[in-house]
Write a protein that holds these residues in place. Sequence first.
Motif, PDB file in Angstrom:
ATOM      1  N   VAL A  90       0.834  -1.203   0.000  1.00  0.00           N
ATOM      2  CA  VAL A  90       0.000   0.000   0.000  1.00  0.00           C
ATOM      3  C   VAL A  90       0.870   1.254   0.000  1.00  0.00           C
ATOM      4  O   VAL A  90       0.591   2.213  -0.733  1.00  0.00           O
ATOM      5  N   VAL A  91       1.929   1.240   0.791  1.00  0.00           N
ATOM      6  CA  VAL A  91       2.827   2.396   0.852  1.00  0.00           C
ATOM      7  C   VAL A  91       3.468   2.636  -0.516  1.00  0.00           C
ATOM      8  O   VAL A  91       3.514   3.769  -1.011  1.00  0.00           O
ATOM      9  N   LYS A  92       3.956   1.566  -1.129  1.00  0.00           N
ATOM     10  CA  LYS A  92       4.570   1.707  -2.447  1.00  0.00           C
ATOM     11  C   LYS A  92       3.562   2.177  -3.485  1.00  0.00           C
ATOM     12  O   LYS A  92       3.867   3.033  -4.319  1.00  0.00           O
ATOM     13  N   TYR A  93       2.373   1.615  -3.446  1.00  0.00           N
ATOM     14  CA  TYR A  93       1.334   1.996  -4.404  1.00  0.00           C
ATOM     15  C   TYR A  93       0.989   3.477  -4.261  1.00  0.00           C
ATOM     16  O   TYR A  93       0.847   4.194  -5.243  1.00  0.00           O
ATOM     17  N   ASN A  94       0.869   3.934  -3.038  1.00  0.00           N
ATOM     18  CA  ASN A  94       0.523   5.343  -2.792  1.00  0.00           C
ATOM     19  C   ASN A  94       1.618   6.304  -3.249  1.00  0.00           C
ATOM     20  O   ASN A  94       1.333   7.469  -3.527  1.00  0.00           O
ATOM     21  N   ARG A  95       2.848   5.831  -3.337  1.00  0.00           N
ATOM     22  CA  ARG A  95       3.945   6.686  -3.790  1.00  0.00           C
ATOM     23  C   ARG A  95       3.984   6.823  -5.307  1.00  0.00           C
ATOM     24  O   ARG A  95       4.664   7.709  -5.836  1.00  0.00           O
ATOM     25  N   LEU A  96       3.270   5.956  -6.035  1.00  0.00           N
ATOM     26  CA  LEU A  96       3.256   6.014  -7.496  1.00  0.00           C
ATOM     27  C   LEU A  96       2.420   7.186  -7.994  1.00  0.00           C
ATOM     28  O   LEU A  96       1.475   7.609  -7.333  1.00  0.00           O
ATOM     29  N   ASN A  97       2.779   7.666  -9.194  1.00  0.00           N
ATOM     30  CA  ASN A  97       1.957   8.724  -9.790  1.00  0.00           C
ATOM     31  C   ASN A  97       0.724   8.090 -10.435  1.00  0.00           C
ATOM     32  O   ASN A  97       0.578   6.869 -10.483  1.00  0.00           O
ATOM     33  N   LYS A  98      -0.145   8.917 -10.961  1.00  0.00           N
ATOM     34  CA  LYS A  98      -1.431   8.457 -11.491  1.00  0.00           C
ATOM     35  C   LYS A  98      -1.267   7.468 -12.643  1.00  0.00           C
ATOM     36  O   LYS A  98      -1.966   6.447 -12.710  1.00  0.00           O
ATOM     37  N   VAL A  99      -0.336   7.727 -13.532  1.00  0.00           N
ATOM     38  CA  VAL A  99      -0.114   6.852 -14.690  1.00  0.00           C
ATOM     39  C   VAL A  99       0.398   5.491 -14.232  1.00  0.00           C
ATOM     40  O   VAL A  99      -0.045   4.441 -14.722  1.00  0.00           O
ATOM     41  N   ALA A 100       1.330   5.499 -13.294  1.00  0.00           N
ATOM     42  CA  ALA A 100       1.897   4.242 -12.799  1.00  0.00           C
ATOM     43  C   ALA A 100       0.836   3.427 -12.048  1.00  0.00           C
ATOM     44  O   ALA A 100       0.797   2.199 -12.153  1.00  0.00           O
ATOM     45  N   ARG A 101      -0.026   4.105 -11.303  1.00  0.00           N
ATOM     46  CA  ARG A 101      -1.106   3.406 -10.595  1.00  0.00           C
ATOM     47  C   ARG A 101      -2.050   2.734 -11.592  1.00  0.00           C
ATOM     48  O   ARG A 101      -2.482   1.605 -11.383  1.00  0.00           O
TER      49      ARG A 101
END
Length: 74
Positions: free
Chosen positions: A5-16
């Motif tokens: 979750v922490v890693k996912y939240n650090r991604l930008n919109k495109v990466a998510r």
Amino acid sequence: MSDIVVKYNRLNKVARKEVNDFMDFLLSKQKAPKTSFLKTYKSKILQVSIWTDSDLKIFDENQKIFNQWSAPEW
């Protein structure tokens, strides 16, 4: 799990979006047994109550009484 979750939240919109698409792809590759879904659905739908004519009779009686009632005029 919190690490993900922490890693996912650090991604930008495109990466998510890319991560979400990849997870959808992986899930689509899994062959989920459809029978378990249908079995669960069938058991739930069979538990729905059914009203008989005698159950509904009270509503017909109440409607007749309500239709006979006259509201006072102002």
